[in-house]
Design an enzyme around this catalytic site. Structure first.
Site, PDB file in Angstrom:
ATOM      1  N   PHE A  31       0.410  -1.614  -0.132  1.00  0.00           N
ATOM      2  CA  PHE A  31      -0.137   0.089  -0.057  1.00  0.00           C
ATOM      3  C   PHE A  31       0.789   1.216  -0.123  1.00  0.00           C
ATOM      4  CE2 PHE A  31      -3.262  -3.200   1.183  1.00  0.00           C
ATOM      5  CZ  PHE A  31      -4.538  -2.331   1.181  1.00  0.00           C
ATOM      6  N   ASP A  32       0.469   2.116  -0.609  1.00  0.00           N
ATOM      7  CA  ASP A  32       1.058   3.350  -1.321  1.00  0.00           C
ATOM      8  C   ASP A  32      -0.022   3.962   0.576  1.00  0.00           C
ATOM      9  OD1 ASP A  32       2.243   6.267  -0.952  1.00  0.00           O
ATOM     10  OD2 ASP A  32      -0.082   6.914  -1.618  1.00  0.00           O
ATOM     11  N   ALA A  33       0.650   4.734   1.119  1.00  0.00           N
ATOM     12  CA  ALA A  33       0.392   5.648   2.284  1.00  0.00           C
ATOM     13  C   ALA A  33      -0.253   6.953   2.141  1.00  0.00           C
ATOM     14  CB  ALA A  33       1.554   6.138   3.311  1.00  0.00           C
TER      15      ALA A  33
END
Length: 204
Positions: free
Chosen positions: A8-10
């Protein structure tokens, strides 16, 4: 296709960066005696977008990024303040105001039952891990890769090299990248051979 890993990107994928950044920016204005306005916020958002784009292209360092966005804002707003001091306040405020995007906690809890999870983020080292800790999700991830810690940013393949090694070199087709940026997350992940899922809640 079944995936073993989900990366996941944050910001703006799990963490509500837009909301936190807006609140943080207005707090910085108040701390510097500058009246809050949507026009000021728009000016800063544009400056912030420009410097992060330059960083992802390898044109500036994160040290320069921290201050450059406030230098641009102050110049365009016709204000005189200490850009470095404003930057430090902004980063401190971001940690305080960080929240999860609605539904993120439930998504992670469900996926953790059947997948291995990681974070891949173009972010600053002094704020990303504290923000993940504050929201209570840092323990969900076996791998966390922060661009400012390793010297490379998405979509650079060297960033994904680091993530791949930290995962133990799984088959690339068994890795799914989830993120909101078509350039850094989707283009970067696809170029590396990972599957990608564009998180697009605003219907772009």
């Amino acid at each position: 296709m079944a995936y073993d890993w989900v990366l996941f990107d944050a910001d703006d994928t799990l963490l509500d960066f837009r909301k936190a950044a807006r609140r943080s920016f207005f707090a910085v204005l108040a701390q510097n005696g500058i009246p809050a306005s949507d026009a000021h916020h728009h000016t800063f958002e544009q400056a912030n977008y420009e410097v992060w784009t330059a960083f992802e292209r390898g044109e500036i360092t994160t040290e320069r990024l921290r201050v450059k966005r406030f230098e641009l804002f102050l110049d365009r707003a016709g204000l005189e303040r200490d850009a470095g001091a404003m930057s430090r306040l902004f980063l401190d405020n971001l940690v305080v105001y960080t929240e999860l995007i609605p539904g993120a906690r439930e998504v992670l809890s469900t996926l953790a039952l059947s997948h291995r999870l990681g974070i891949i983020t173009n972010g600053l080292k002094e704020m990303q891990r504290p923000r993940l800790t504050k929201t209570g999700i840092i323990g969900d991830f076996e791998v966390i890769v922060v661009s400012d810690e390793i010297g490379y940013a998405k979509p650079d393949g060297r960033f994904f090299d680091v993530a791949h090694r930290r995962m133990g070199m799984p088959a690339r087709e068994r890795v799914l990248v989830v993120g909101d940026s078509l350039r850094s997350d989707i283009q970067g992940g696809k170029a590396y051979g990972f599957a990608t899922c564009w998180y697009n809640p605003h219907g772009k």
